[in-house]
Design an enzyme around this catalytic site. Structure first.
Site, PDB file in Angstrom:
ATOM      1  N   SER A  14       0.836  -1.198   0.000  1.00  0.00           N
ATOM      2  CA  SER A  14       0.000   0.000   0.000  1.00  0.00           C
ATOM      3  C   SER A  14       0.870   1.247   0.000  1.00  0.00           C
ATOM      4  CB  SER A  14      -0.917   0.025   1.232  1.00  0.00           C
ATOM      5  OG  SER A  14      -0.152   0.113   2.428  1.00  0.00           O
ATOM      6  N   SER A 116      11.840  11.266   6.432  1.00  0.00           N
ATOM      7  CA  SER A 116      10.679  12.150   6.561  1.00  0.00           C
ATOM      8  C   SER A 116      11.144  13.576   6.779  1.00  0.00           C
ATOM      9  CB  SER A 116       9.800  11.723   7.741  1.00  0.00           C
ATOM     10  OG  SER A 116       8.794  12.691   7.999  1.00  0.00           O
ATOM     11  N   TYR A 156       8.194   8.546  16.059  1.00  0.00           N
ATOM     12  CA  TYR A 156       8.275   8.621  14.594  1.00  0.00           C
ATOM     13  C   TYR A 156       9.404   9.554  14.181  1.00  0.00           C
ATOM     14  CZ  TYR A 156       6.983   8.990   9.711  1.00  0.00           C
ATOM     15  OH  TYR A 156       7.012   8.955   8.334  1.00  0.00           O
ATOM     16  N   LYS A 160      12.853   8.429  12.125  1.00  0.00           N
ATOM     17  CA  LYS A 160      13.267   8.950  10.826  1.00  0.00           C
ATOM     18  C   LYS A 160      14.590   9.714  10.924  1.00  0.00           C
ATOM     19  CE  LYS A 160       9.902   7.139   8.550  1.00  0.00           C
ATOM     20  NZ  LYS A 160      10.163   6.036   7.606  1.00  0.00           N
TER      21      LYS A 160
END
Length: 261
Positions: A14, A116, A156, A160
Site C-alpha cells: 500500500s 521524513s 516517529y 526517521k
C-alpha cells in the site's frame, strides 16, 4: 530503465511502497515486494513478512534468492503505534534487512531509505542516534531509550532521524560498490495520513496541506525513489532528497524573517 534488474521494495502492499513497486515494474524491473499485508494483486514476486522483529527480518531476507540490484526500504509505522513497534520497523528492521541483503546487491546497485521531513533536526541528536543504530540487540537498543520521553513520545521523528543517520553510515561503508540515499516526504495522501494527523496534530498537518495547495501523492514520492535508483543519479550518494512541496523552505524563511524583524 530497469530492464533485467531485480529490486526489493518493502511496504509494497500500500501507499508509497505500492507506488514505488508499480513504478519500478513499469520501468522494466522484476520487483520483489515485501509486506506484512498481502495485496489483492501484485506484479512481481511477493513475500509476506513482518519486519517488526529480528525473526521476521531474517525470514524475509531468507526468501530473497539470488542477485538483486537494489533495495527500497519503504515500510514504516506511524507514531500512533507503540514506540517499540515504530523503532523496530522503521529503524532496526530497515537496518537489519539492509545488512542481510547487502551481499546480494550487485556492484553499482542501490539502497534507498524512506525518511521524513520531520527529521530535519537529526544532526542535533547524532550521538544518541549513533548509539541506538549501532546497538545490534533489539531488546538492548529499545531498553536504552525506554526512559527518554523525547524518544518514546516522539518515536516517529526519532525513527526517521535514525534513518537519516543510517543512510549516511550505509553510504560511507559501501563507497564504490553501491549508493545509499534517503527520501524525505512532507505530508502525503496515504492510508496512514490520519495517523500522522493524530501524531503531529490535525491543525499542523492540515494547515501545511492548505498552504501547499494539496498533499503530496504517492506517485510524487515514488518518482524520486525510482530516480535515485537510476543511472542519471549515479553520482548521488549519501544524500537526502526532500520532497515536501517547499514546506521546509517556507517554514525556514518565515523563521528567518521573524528573527530579523
Amino acid at each position: 530503465m530497469f530492464a533485467g534488474q531485480r529490486i526489493v521494495v518493502t511496504g509494497a502492499a500500500s501507499g508509497i511502497g505500492a507506488a514505488a513497486a508499480a513504478a519500478f515494474s513499469a520501468s522494466g524491473a522484476e520487483v520483489i515486494g515485501v509486506d506484512r499485508n498481502e495485496p489483492e494483486s501484485f506484479n512481481g514476486e511477493f513475500i509476506r513478512a513482518d519486519l517488526s522483529s529480528p525473526q521476521g527480518v531474517s525470514a524475509a531476507a531468507g526468501q530473497v534468492r539470488g542477485t538483486i540490484h537494489g533495495l527500497a526500504n519503504i515500510a514504516g509505522v506511524p507514531g500512533t503505534a507503540p514506540f517499540e513497534l515504530v523503532l523496530g520497523v522503521n529503524v532496526l528492521g530497515l537496518r537489519d534487512l539492509s545488512e542481510a541483503l547487502l551481499p546480494q546487491i550487485a556492484d553499482g546497485g542501490f539502497i534507498t531509505n524512506l525518511a521524513s521531513s520531520v527529521a530535519a533536526g537529526w544532526a542535533e541528536r547524532k550521538p544518541q542516534l549513533a548509539s541506538f543504530v549501532s546497538t545490534a540487540d533489539w531488546a538492548e537498543a529499545l531498553a536504552a531509550v525506554q526512559g527518554d520521553p523525547e524518544v518514546t513520545q516522539n518515536s516517529y521523528r526519532f525513527s526517521k532521524e535514525a534513518v537519516r543517520l543510517l543512510t549516511e553510515l550505509q553510504a560511507s561503508r559501501n563507497l564504490g560498490r553501491i549508493r545509499v540515499n534517503s527520501v524525505s516526504p512532507g505530508p502525503v495522501e496515504t492510508p496512514i495520513l490520519a495517523d500522522f494527523k493524530r501524531d503531529h496534530g490535525v491543525d499542523k498537518v492540515e494547515g501545511a496541506v492548505a498552504l501547499l495547495g494539496r498533499a503530496g501523492s504517492v506517485q510524487d514520492i515514488a518518482a524520486v525513489v525510482t530516480f535515485l535508483a537510476s543511472a542519471p543519479a549515479g553520482w548521488i550518494n549519501g544524500t537526502d532528497i526532500r520532497v515536501d512541496g517547499g514546506l521546509a523552505a517556507h517554514r525556514g524563511s518565515q523563521q528567518l524573517l521573524a528573527v530579523s524583524s
